[in-house]
Design a protein around this motif. Sequence first.
Motif, PDB file in Angstrom:
ATOM      1  N   ASP A   1      -6.326  -7.002 -11.127  1.00 55.54           N
ATOM      2  CA  ASP A   1      -4.894  -7.065 -11.448  1.00 55.54           C
ATOM      3  C   ASP A   1      -4.133  -5.794 -11.066  1.00 55.54           C
ATOM      4  O   ASP A   1      -2.943  -5.839 -10.768  1.00 55.54           O
ATOM      5  CB  ASP A   1      -4.705  -7.331 -12.956  1.00 55.54           C
ATOM      6  N   TYR A   2      -4.833  -4.656 -11.143  1.00 51.65           N
ATOM      7  CA  TYR A   2      -4.182  -3.365 -10.862  1.00 51.65           C
ATOM      8  C   TYR A   2      -5.097  -2.603  -9.889  1.00 51.65           C
ATOM      9  O   TYR A   2      -5.840  -1.702 -10.311  1.00 51.65           O
ATOM     10  CB  TYR A   2      -3.974  -2.573 -12.173  1.00 51.65           C
ATOM     11  N   PRO A   3      -5.080  -2.947  -8.604  1.00 55.21           N
ATOM     12  CA  PRO A   3      -6.112  -2.475  -7.673  1.00 55.21           C
ATOM     13  C   PRO A   3      -6.179  -0.956  -7.466  1.00 55.21           C
ATOM     14  O   PRO A   3      -7.172  -0.476  -6.934  1.00 55.21           O
ATOM     15  CB  PRO A   3      -5.736  -3.165  -6.356  1.00 55.21           C
ATOM     16  N   TRP A   4      -5.152  -0.228  -7.881  1.00 56.08           N
ATOM     17  CA  TRP A   4      -5.179   1.222  -7.659  1.00 56.08           C
ATOM     18  C   TRP A   4      -5.916   1.995  -8.774  1.00 56.08           C
ATOM     19  O   TRP A   4      -6.169   3.180  -8.656  1.00 56.08           O
ATOM     20  CB  TRP A   4      -3.743   1.771  -7.558  1.00 56.08           C
ATOM     21  N   ILE A   5      -6.284   1.282  -9.845  1.00 50.40           N
ATOM     22  CA  ILE A   5      -6.799   2.009 -11.026  1.00 50.40           C
ATOM     23  C   ILE A   5      -8.285   2.358 -10.905  1.00 50.40           C
ATOM     24  O   ILE A   5      -9.003   1.813 -10.072  1.00 50.40           O
ATOM     25  CB  ILE A   5      -6.605   1.211 -12.330  1.00 50.40           C
ATOM     26  N   GLN A   6      -8.689   3.274 -11.766  1.00 47.51           N
ATOM     27  CA  GLN A   6     -10.112   3.536 -11.964  1.00 47.51           C
ATOM     28  C   GLN A   6     -10.434   3.234 -13.421  1.00 47.51           C
ATOM     29  O   GLN A   6      -9.572   3.363 -14.284  1.00 47.51           O
ATOM     30  CB  GLN A   6     -10.414   4.997 -11.629  1.00 47.51           C
ATOM     31  N   THR A   7     -11.659   2.801 -13.638  1.00 46.29           N
ATOM     32  CA  THR A   7     -12.034   2.432 -15.008  1.00 46.29           C
ATOM     33  C   THR A   7     -13.062   3.420 -15.554  1.00 46.29           C
ATOM     34  O   THR A   7     -13.766   4.046 -14.752  1.00 46.29           O
ATOM     35  CB  THR A   7     -12.630   1.005 -15.042  1.00 46.29           C
TER      36      THR A   7
ATOM     37  N   GLN B   1      14.490   3.308  -9.865  1.00 46.52           N
ATOM     38  CA  GLN B   1      14.820   3.825  -8.522  1.00 46.52           C
ATOM     39  C   GLN B   1      14.170   5.185  -8.315  1.00 46.52           C
ATOM     40  O   GLN B   1      13.616   5.477  -7.256  1.00 46.52           O
ATOM     41  CB  GLN B   1      16.351   3.952  -8.341  1.00 46.52           C
ATOM     42  N   HIS B   2      14.219   6.026  -9.358  1.00 47.63           N
ATOM     43  CA  HIS B   2      13.593   7.345  -9.265  1.00 47.63           C
ATOM     44  C   HIS B   2      12.082   7.214  -9.045  1.00 47.63           C
ATOM     45  O   HIS B   2      11.497   7.886  -8.195  1.00 47.63           O
ATOM     46  CB  HIS B   2      13.912   8.147 -10.531  1.00 47.63           C
ATOM     47  N   ALA B   3      11.470   6.296  -9.790  1.00 48.30           N
ATOM     48  CA  ALA B   3      10.017   6.085  -9.642  1.00 48.30           C
ATOM     49  C   ALA B   3       9.689   5.616  -8.226  1.00 48.30           C
ATOM     50  O   ALA B   3       8.704   6.062  -7.617  1.00 48.30           O
ATOM     51  CB  ALA B   3       9.528   5.064 -10.665  1.00 48.30           C
ATOM     52  N   LYS B   4      10.525   4.760  -7.678  1.00 48.55           N
ATOM     53  CA  LYS B   4      10.274   4.254  -6.315  1.00 48.55           C
ATOM     54  C   LYS B   4      10.350   5.391  -5.301  1.00 48.55           C
ATOM     55  O   LYS B   4       9.549   5.449  -4.364  1.00 48.55           O
ATOM     56  CB  LYS B   4      11.286   3.159  -5.970  1.00 48.55           C
ATOM     57  N   THR B   5      11.307   6.290  -5.501  1.00 45.78           N
ATOM     58  CA  THR B   5      11.413   7.446  -4.600  1.00 45.78           C
ATOM     59  C   THR B   5      10.150   8.293  -4.700  1.00 45.78           C
ATOM     60  O   THR B   5       9.576   8.700  -3.686  1.00 45.78           O
ATOM     61  CB  THR B   5      12.649   8.313  -5.003  1.00 45.78           C
ATOM     62  N   LEU B   6       9.697   8.543  -5.915  1.00 46.18           N
ATOM     63  CA  LEU B   6       8.481   9.358  -6.091  1.00 46.18           C
ATOM     64  C   LEU B   6       7.274   8.653  -5.454  1.00 46.18           C
ATOM     65  O   LEU B   6       6.428   9.290  -4.820  1.00 46.18           O
ATOM     66  CB  LEU B   6       8.202   9.597  -7.582  1.00 46.18           C
ATOM     67  N   LEU B   7       7.207   7.340  -5.618  1.00 45.85           N
ATOM     68  CA  LEU B   7       6.070   6.590  -5.048  1.00 45.85           C
ATOM     69  C   LEU B   7       6.121   6.608  -3.521  1.00 45.85           C
ATOM     70  O   LEU B   7       5.089   6.724  -2.853  1.00 45.85           O
ATOM     71  CB  LEU B   7       6.065   5.140  -5.563  1.00 45.85           C
ATOM     72  N   ASN B   8       7.332   6.539  -2.973  1.00 46.48           N
ATOM     73  CA  ASN B   8       7.456   6.583  -1.510  1.00 46.48           C
ATOM     74  C   ASN B   8       7.026   7.932  -0.947  1.00 46.48           C
ATOM     75  O   ASN B   8       6.598   8.025   0.190  1.00 46.48           O
ATOM     76  CB  ASN B   8       8.912   6.310  -1.079  1.00 46.48           C
ATOM     77  N   ASP B   9       7.174   8.975  -1.776  1.00 45.17           N
ATOM     78  CA  ASP B   9       6.784  10.325  -1.330  1.00 45.17           C
ATOM     79  C   ASP B   9       5.283  10.558  -1.426  1.00 45.17           C
ATOM     80  O   ASP B   9       4.799  11.606  -1.016  1.00 45.17           O
ATOM     81  CB  ASP B   9       7.508  11.387  -2.176  1.00 45.17           C
ATOM     82  N   THR B  10       4.544   9.623  -2.012  1.00 45.77           N
ATOM     83  CA  THR B  10       3.082   9.825  -2.116  1.00 45.77           C
ATOM     84  C   THR B  10       2.458   9.534  -0.754  1.00 45.77           C
ATOM     85  O   THR B  10       2.804   8.550  -0.112  1.00 45.77           O
ATOM     86  CB  THR B  10       2.418   8.877  -3.142  1.00 45.77           C
ATOM     87  N   PRO B  11       1.539  10.425  -0.326  1.00 42.27           N
ATOM     88  CA  PRO B  11       0.963  10.282   1.006  1.00 42.27           C
ATOM     89  C   PRO B  11       0.335   8.900   1.250  1.00 42.27           C
ATOM     90  O   PRO B  11       0.597   8.272   2.260  1.00 42.27           O
ATOM     91  CB  PRO B  11      -0.092  11.381   1.073  1.00 42.27           C
TER      92      PRO B  11
ATOM     93  N   ALA C   1       0.036   5.035  -0.097  1.00 45.68           N
ATOM     94  CA  ALA C   1       0.620   4.074  -1.048  1.00 45.68           C
ATOM     95  C   ALA C   1      -0.468   3.537  -1.974  1.00 45.68           C
ATOM     96  O   ALA C   1      -1.607   3.318  -1.552  1.00 45.68           O
ATOM     97  CB  ALA C   1       1.262   2.927  -0.280  1.00 45.68           C
ATOM     98  N   LEU C   2      -0.122   3.339  -3.241  1.00 44.53           N
ATOM     99  CA  LEU C   2      -1.094   2.788  -4.187  1.00 44.53           C
ATOM    100  C   LEU C   2      -1.215   1.285  -3.935  1.00 44.53           C
ATOM    101  O   LEU C   2      -0.197   0.585  -3.898  1.00 44.53           O
ATOM    102  CB  LEU C   2      -0.636   3.040  -5.629  1.00 44.53           C
ATOM    103  N   PRO C   3      -2.440   0.784  -3.769  1.00 43.35           N
ATOM    104  CA  PRO C   3      -2.579  -0.658  -3.501  1.00 43.35           C
ATOM    105  C   PRO C   3      -2.244  -1.483  -4.742  1.00 43.35           C
ATOM    106  O   PRO C   3      -2.680  -1.146  -5.842  1.00 43.35           O
ATOM    107  CB  PRO C   3      -4.068  -0.811  -3.154  1.00 43.35           C
ATOM    108  N   THR C   4      -1.439  -2.515  -4.581  1.00 40.53           N
ATOM    109  CA  THR C   4      -1.100  -3.363  -5.741  1.00 40.53           C
ATOM    110  C   THR C   4      -1.352  -4.831  -5.402  1.00 40.53           C
ATOM    111  O   THR C   4      -1.564  -5.172  -4.252  1.00 40.53           O
ATOM    112  CB  THR C   4       0.387  -3.210  -6.148  1.00 40.53           C
ATOM    113  N   LYS C   5      -1.316  -5.664  -6.441  1.00 45.68           N
ATOM    114  CA  LYS C   5      -1.520  -7.093  -6.239  1.00 45.68           C
ATOM    115  C   LYS C   5      -0.153  -7.764  -6.037  1.00 45.68           C
ATOM    116  O   LYS C   5       0.792  -7.493  -6.790  1.00 45.68           O
ATOM    117  CB  LYS C   5      -2.205  -7.667  -7.491  1.00 45.68           C
ATOM    118  N   ASN C   6      -0.056  -8.596  -5.052  1.00 45.93           N
ATOM    119  CA  ASN C   6       1.179  -9.324  -4.753  1.00 45.93           C
ATOM    120  C   ASN C   6       2.398  -8.406  -4.651  1.00 45.93           C
ATOM    121  O   ASN C   6       3.495  -8.752  -5.076  1.00 45.93           O
ATOM    122  CB  ASN C   6       1.446 -10.406  -5.809  1.00 45.93           C
ATOM    123  N   ARG C   7       2.177  -7.233  -4.142  1.00 46.73           N
ATOM    124  CA  ARG C   7       3.253  -6.248  -3.888  1.00 46.73           C
ATOM    125  C   ARG C   7       4.099  -5.945  -5.127  1.00 46.73           C
ATOM    126  O   ARG C   7       5.325  -5.770  -5.044  1.00 46.73           O
ATOM    127  CB  ARG C   7       4.116  -6.711  -2.717  1.00 46.73           C
ATOM    128  N   THR C   8       3.432  -5.863  -6.273  1.00 48.47           N
ATOM    129  CA  THR C   8       4.146  -5.425  -7.477  1.00 48.47           C
ATOM    130  C   THR C   8       4.268  -3.903  -7.417  1.00 48.47           C
ATOM    131  O   THR C   8       3.620  -3.241  -6.601  1.00 48.47           O
ATOM    132  CB  THR C   8       3.378  -5.817  -8.755  1.00 48.47           C
TER     133      THR C   8
END
Length: 358
Positions: free
Chosen positions: A10-16, A59-69, A71-78
């Motif tokens: 469900d959250y492919p970028w996470i670690q458990t 919007q601020h979070a999206k800007t910060l995420l775009n600046d990450t080298p 991209a964090l993989p997500t399910k169904n582009r969430t």
Amino acid sequence: MDDMQRLKEDYPWIQTPLVVGAPMRLIALADMAVEVSKAGGIGFIGAGTDVSDLESHIQHAKTLLNDTPAALPTKNRTLPIGIGFINWGADLETAIPIIAQHRPAAVWFFAPSSTASLVQWAEASRTASPSTKIWVQIGSVKDAVEVVQQISPDVLVVQGTDAGGHGLVQGASIITLLPEVSDAIDALHHRTQRTKPILLAAGGISESRTFTASLTLGASGCVLGTRLLATPEAAISSGYRSAILRTTDGGQSTVRTKVYDSLRGTNWAGTHNARGIITQSYVDAVEKGMSQEENTRLYREEMRKGDEGWREGGGRMTAYAGSGVGLVREVKGAGEVVREVREGVVGVLERVGRRARL
Ligand SMILES: Cc1cc2nc3c(=O)[nH]c(=O)nc-3n(C[C@H](O)[C@H](O)[C@H](O)COP(=O)(O)O)c2cc1C
């Protein structure tokens, strides 16, 4: 599929095991949410009761995420973060279009005014963004069963009374609450075949030992609130942060009370109060019988003093914190905290294993 696999799907970028950043209203905003997710956790923006600024935080979070080298993989582009609502106050009509547009990985519901309104939120959210997972924070076995029966959430956050901030007036710590919730959900599943939610533990967890304990109780991950107050990403004043760092012995130095809500004029239902560090306002209200009017007047005066309002001895400003506050001793980046708490689990289990074999 086991719960850890389900989480990773469900959250492919996470670690458990999963570490989650609590959606602390006005405190956990874009910086915190993105740092927690970047570290392999799930960060939440705390929209709380007022969703009017939510669009700009996302919007601020999206800007910060775009600046990450990478991209964090997500399910169904969430969006690889969640949004937390305090449902009794949040405006559904404003929130739903925002969920539809930004499609967060998860929405977190807490303290709805009724079960019917929780059902309404869950249905509207699922229609607006079917890929967004539904999380609900509960504090009793009864609420856990009712929520599962009514809305089949993807995740139940089981909140014990050690938690900082708001929770049920009457409750138990996760040490008894979690296993009993787990058993009740299992029993319901056997009776009705209803899908079991993933259980996460909240309340008193600030480091690897307490996190490991919660895993042994049946949780697949934990939620950090108080621990993340001592991070540069928390939107709090330095006076509040200093109070968190210097406070020890949380069972003695914090209290669950409605006094802080009264002083701040927040309208929580009678079922809820909040845990915070004991202040002069609390002492005056509870031990000295000061009138609400005088106490509020002094509180408002204190608000003008800035960081000074959180001083040791005599400070009146509210500092919500859990009973694990004594284990929060230094300021570290939110990402570092998430990694440290998660990665320490294996070492704790090894030590437990050695002791168990003796
Ligand atoms: C300062 C503060 C603010 C909080 N605000 C919210 C909130 O807005 N919504 C919510 O669902 N929970 C909120 N919580 C509770 C957390 O979701 C979580 O249950 C709690 O922080 C876990 O316990 P801990 O503080 O011991 O880590 C808050 C907690 C704190 C400490």
